[in-house]
Design a protein around this motif. Structure first.
Motif, PDB file in Angstrom:
ATOM      1  N   SER A 120      -4.717  -7.475   8.324  1.00 42.73           N
ATOM      2  CA  SER A 120      -5.480  -8.054   9.409  1.00 42.73           C
ATOM      3  C   SER A 120      -5.758  -7.103  10.556  1.00 42.73           C
ATOM      4  N   ALA A 121      -5.089  -5.970  10.577  1.00 43.21           N
ATOM      5  CA  ALA A 121      -5.284  -5.029  11.677  1.00 43.21           C
ATOM      6  C   ALA A 121      -5.843  -3.726  11.140  1.00 43.21           C
ATOM      7  N   GLY A 122      -7.129  -3.568  11.162  1.00 45.95           N
ATOM      8  CA  GLY A 122      -7.770  -2.393  10.601  1.00 45.95           C
ATOM      9  C   GLY A 122      -7.700  -1.200  11.512  1.00 45.95           C
TER      10      GLY A 122
ATOM     11  N   GLY B 195       0.960   0.695   6.303  1.00 49.45           N
ATOM     12  CA  GLY B 195       0.550  -0.242   5.268  1.00 49.45           C
ATOM     13  C   GLY B 195       1.234  -1.585   5.419  1.00 49.45           C
ATOM     14  N   TYR B 196       2.498  -1.567   5.786  1.00 49.21           N
ATOM     15  CA  TYR B 196       3.230  -2.813   5.991  1.00 49.21           C
ATOM     16  C   TYR B 196       2.613  -3.599   7.142  1.00 49.21           C
ATOM     17  N   ASN B 197       2.190  -2.907   8.159  1.00 48.95           N
ATOM     18  CA  ASN B 197       1.628  -3.553   9.342  1.00 48.95           C
ATOM     19  C   ASN B 197       0.190  -4.010   9.148  1.00 48.95           C
TER      20      ASN B 197
ATOM     21  N   GLY C 199      -6.093   2.355  14.983  1.00 49.33           N
ATOM     22  CA  GLY C 199      -6.461   1.764  16.257  1.00 49.33           C
ATOM     23  C   GLY C 199      -5.239   1.635  17.145  1.00 49.33           C
ATOM     24  N   SER C 200      -5.418   1.062  18.315  1.00 52.77           N
ATOM     25  CA  SER C 200      -4.333   1.027  19.292  1.00 52.77           C
ATOM     26  C   SER C 200      -3.151   0.180  18.820  1.00 52.77           C
ATOM     27  N   ALA C 201      -3.402  -0.954  18.141  1.00 55.81           N
ATOM     28  CA  ALA C 201      -2.294  -1.796  17.678  1.00 55.81           C
ATOM     29  C   ALA C 201      -1.507  -1.093  16.575  1.00 55.81           C
ATOM     30  N   ALA C 202      -2.202  -0.484  15.617  1.00 59.72           N
ATOM     31  CA  ALA C 202      -1.521   0.234  14.545  1.00 59.72           C
ATOM     32  C   ALA C 202      -0.761   1.440  15.100  1.00 59.72           C
TER      33      ALA C 202
END
Length: 225
Positions: free
Chosen positions: A34-36, A182-184, A200-203
């Protein structure tokens, strides 16, 4: 006359929604993709209310310390042939919210696709990773009540991610960091990062927290021996 019990339950559930919504808004879904690489949001910090929706005290910091799961981490990491320090560090990354069954189920009633268990795993990821494994007969709904099951599933998910890593990579990130990403963010994004895409910033925040938790994870495993 005191406040009706139904009103108190409603207020408690609202408290859960407000607090956990802050956490959910700041974290990507684990195992869901969900977090690209380019879709990220900066993390926010929320404080937990004083009681759970069942009226029990909220989990304490000691209750939430993943170090208590070090024996299970060592066991299932060896079984799945993954780095135990990576698995432990991921549990530390995932300890940002209270892992209490009542809390998790209260939030899941509001957000049905929420992640469950101490490793924050989504239903689709769990249902996929359990195929052909010793826990194939277990259900995703059991994760909040069974930390060992959650850790076992996380270990095998990392195992499966490792098998999906491309042999030829143009990424500056080592294997463990790519597996954490990958887990995230999911295997598709992991592949993109392996081929040079910028998180990106979240990853990136997830990766930064992994670095911050790396030595703590090693200490937890060492003290459990």
């Amino acid at each position: 006359m005191g406040e009706p019990r139904s009103s108190r339950r409603g207020l408690a559930l609202v408290a859960v929604v407000v607090v956990v919504a802050g956490w959910a808004a700041s974290r990507g879904g684990h195992g869901s993709g969900s977090a690209g690489p380019a879709k990220s949001a900066a993390p926010t910090v929320s404080s937990a209310p004083e009681s759970s929706p069942t009226g029990r005290p909220s989990p304490t910091a000691a209750d939430q310390d993943p170090a208590r799961f070090a024996p299970q981490v060592a066991r299932y990491a060896e079984k799945a042939d993954v780095d135990p320090q990576l698995l432990m560090a991921i549990l530390y990354n995932e300890s940002y919210k209270p892992h209490d069954p009542a809390w998790e189920r209260a939030w899941q009633r509001i957000k049905p696709d929420a992640a469950f268990g101490v490793a924050n795993m989504h239903k689709a990821a769990f249902d996929q990773v359990k195929q052909g494994r010793d826990f194939a007969g277990r259900d995703w709904q059991q994760l909040p009540d069974d930390p060992a099951l959650a850790i076992e599933a996380a270990a095998w998910y990392l195992h499966d991610l490792a098998r999906q890593l491309p042999a030829q990579r143009s990424s500056p990130y080592p294997k463990d960091e790519l597996l954490a990403l990958g887990y995230n963010t999911g295997p598709g994004n992991m592949d993109a990062f392996a081929q040079g895409a910028k998180p990106g910033s979240a990853a990136q925040s997830y990766l930064d927290r992994l670095h911050a938790n790396w030595s703590t994870a090693a200490q937890a495993l060492h003290h459990s021996r």
